[in-house]
Structures are given as C-alpha cells and as structure tokens.
Design a protein around this motif. Structure first.
Motif, PDB file in Angstrom:
ATOM      1  N   ASP A 125     -10.671 -24.300  22.404  1.00 33.74           N
ATOM      2  CA  ASP A 125     -10.845 -22.882  22.127  1.00 33.74           C
ATOM      3  C   ASP A 125     -10.662 -22.667  20.630  1.00 33.74           C
ATOM      4  N   SER A 126     -11.708 -22.229  19.965  1.00 30.94           N
ATOM      5  CA  SER A 126     -11.669 -22.085  18.506  1.00 30.94           C
ATOM      6  C   SER A 126     -10.752 -20.945  18.048  1.00 30.94           C
ATOM      7  N   LEU A 127     -10.194 -20.180  18.969  1.00 37.49           N
ATOM      8  CA  LEU A 127      -9.227 -19.159  18.584  1.00 37.49           C
ATOM      9  C   LEU A 127      -7.884 -19.780  18.182  1.00 37.49           C
ATOM     10  N   PHE A 128      -7.664 -21.034  18.587  1.00 34.71           N
ATOM     11  CA  PHE A 128      -6.436 -21.729  18.209  1.00 34.71           C
ATOM     12  C   PHE A 128      -6.600 -22.355  16.833  1.00 34.71           C
ATOM     13  N   PRO A 129      -5.519 -22.401  16.054  1.00 36.33           N
ATOM     14  CA  PRO A 129      -5.608 -22.925  14.681  1.00 36.33           C
ATOM     15  C   PRO A 129      -6.079 -24.381  14.605  1.00 36.33           C
ATOM     16  N   ARG A 130      -5.696 -25.213  15.578  1.00 38.21           N
ATOM     17  CA  ARG A 130      -6.110 -26.629  15.559  1.00 38.21           C
ATOM     18  C   ARG A 130      -7.140 -26.860  16.672  1.00 38.21           C
ATOM     19  N   GLY A 155     -12.813 -38.803  26.226  1.00 37.03           N
ATOM     20  CA  GLY A 155     -12.867 -37.349  26.338  1.00 37.03           C
ATOM     21  C   GLY A 155     -11.479 -36.776  26.536  1.00 37.03           C
ATOM     22  N   THR A 156     -11.140 -35.794  25.712  1.00 39.53           N
ATOM     23  CA  THR A 156      -9.807 -35.216  25.805  1.00 39.53           C
ATOM     24  C   THR A 156      -9.828 -33.710  25.598  1.00 39.53           C
ATOM     25  N   TYR A 157      -8.944 -33.057  26.278  1.00 39.57           N
ATOM     26  CA  TYR A 157      -8.671 -31.663  25.964  1.00 39.57           C
ATOM     27  C   TYR A 157      -7.554 -31.666  24.936  1.00 39.57           C
ATOM     28  N   THR A 158      -7.242 -30.516  24.402  1.00 45.18           N
ATOM     29  CA  THR A 158      -6.167 -30.400  23.422  1.00 45.18           C
ATOM     30  C   THR A 158      -5.032 -29.614  24.034  1.00 45.18           C
ATOM     31  N   TRP A 159      -3.818 -30.072  23.768  1.00 43.60           N
ATOM     32  CA  TRP A 159      -2.641 -29.480  24.372  1.00 43.60           C
ATOM     33  C   TRP A 159      -1.744 -28.835  23.329  1.00 43.60           C
ATOM     34  N   GLY A 160      -1.020 -27.810  23.714  1.00 43.07           N
ATOM     35  CA  GLY A 160      -0.012 -27.212  22.839  1.00 43.07           C
ATOM     36  C   GLY A 160      -0.571 -26.765  21.503  1.00 43.07           C
ATOM     37  N   ASN A 161      -0.009 -27.277  20.459  1.00 43.71           N
ATOM     38  CA  ASN A 161      -0.407 -26.921  19.095  1.00 43.71           C
ATOM     39  C   ASN A 161      -1.397 -27.938  18.533  1.00 43.71           C
ATOM     40  N   GLY A 162      -2.379 -28.324  19.328  1.00 47.44           N
ATOM     41  CA  GLY A 162      -3.401 -29.258  18.862  1.00 47.44           C
ATOM     42  C   GLY A 162      -3.059 -30.704  19.109  1.00 47.44           C
ATOM     43  N   GLU A 163      -2.179 -30.984  20.068  1.00 48.29           N
ATOM     44  CA  GLU A 163      -1.736 -32.347  20.311  1.00 48.29           C
ATOM     45  C   GLU A 163      -2.554 -33.058  21.386  1.00 48.29           C
TER      46      GLU A 163
END
Length: 152
Positions: free
Chosen positions: A91-96, A54-62
């Motif tokens: 958050d689907s508002l982010f591009p990645r 399980g992971t969250y996404t950081w920065g620009n989808g990293e």
C-alpha cells in the motif's frame, strides 16, 4: 530449466501474483513449482536455476517473519548462478511501500544473479498481468545470458 516461485501472502494478493508468474513461466515451457514460504525445503534452493520470491510487507516495511528463513538461506547459499526476481504487493500510503521487496532486492543483488523486481499496489489488476509477463521474460532472458556466459 527449473524454477521455483516462493511466496508469503496474508490477504491473497501476493499469492495471486505468484500464480500469475507461475502461469507465465509454464507458458515458456519451464519446469516450475510453487511453494508458500513455510513449505519450501530450504535445502533445495540450489536445485533451481530461477527463483521468484514473492512477499508482502509487514509493520514498518519489514520482511514478514515467515520469509526470514528464506532470506537467510539466500545469504548463506546464494550463488551468482541462481537467477532471481522479487515481487510483492503493498500500500503506497505507507512510508516504506513494499519495503520487504526492497530488502529482498538489495540482498539478492549481492548474493544472486538478480534479474527483476515487481511491486504491485494492493490487489493485482488487469494491467499487472502484462507486468507479470515482462517479469518472467526478464528472468528467463537473464538466466539464458548467464548460461551462455558460463560456456565461454
């Protein structure tokens, strides 16, 4: 069957998903342990038949920094005998959207017996409970198929 749920969470959303997945693994009478990624002993990766990441996404989808060692461990020690699934929140508002989930998915597909992926928008909702159950069902089914194929 022995399973591990390994996760990283900043806001608590991914940790909540990890708890839901652990609950459904336990309901299937699977011996399961749960670890925040920083506490998981990488040398024990091969001690499990199922690993849910399980992971969250950081920065620009990293992939977050605290998940990089786990990512590398799968690349180095992964096996097609290890059934995996990857889940996360974003958050689907982010591009990645859930970009780290996608990166883990692609690597796990190559290095392990990837069964399933789950992405959840921000905070887990009531509807996500059933999605977690299906996630676990897919993991267990894929592992049992793998065990059957090994015997033949």
């Amino acid at each position: 069957m022995k399973a591990a749920v390994i996760y990283a969470s900043v806001t608590g959303n991914t940790e909540e998903l990890a708890e839901m997945i652990k609950k459904y693994l336990e309901m299937r009478d699977i011996d399961v342990v749960s670890y925040p990624s920083a506490l998981f002993p990488l040398s024990q990766l091969q001690d499990f038949q199922i690993v849910a990441v399980g992971t969250y996404t950081w920065g620009n989808g990293e992939i977050p920094r605290e998940m990089r060692d786990l990512y590398t461990a799968f690349e180095e020690y992964g096996s097609k005998k290890l059934t995996t699934g990857v889940f996360g929140t974003g958050d689907s508002l982010f591009p990645r959207y859930c970009g780290a989930v996608n990166e883990f998915r692609d690597m796990l597909y190559v290095c392990t017996n990837l069964a399933v992926t789950l992405k959840v928008e921000l905070t887990p909702q009531k509807k996500d409970d059933q999605r977690c159950k299906r996630f676990v069902d897919s993991l267990v089914k894929k592992q049992r198929e793998s065990e059957r194929n090994e015997r033949f």
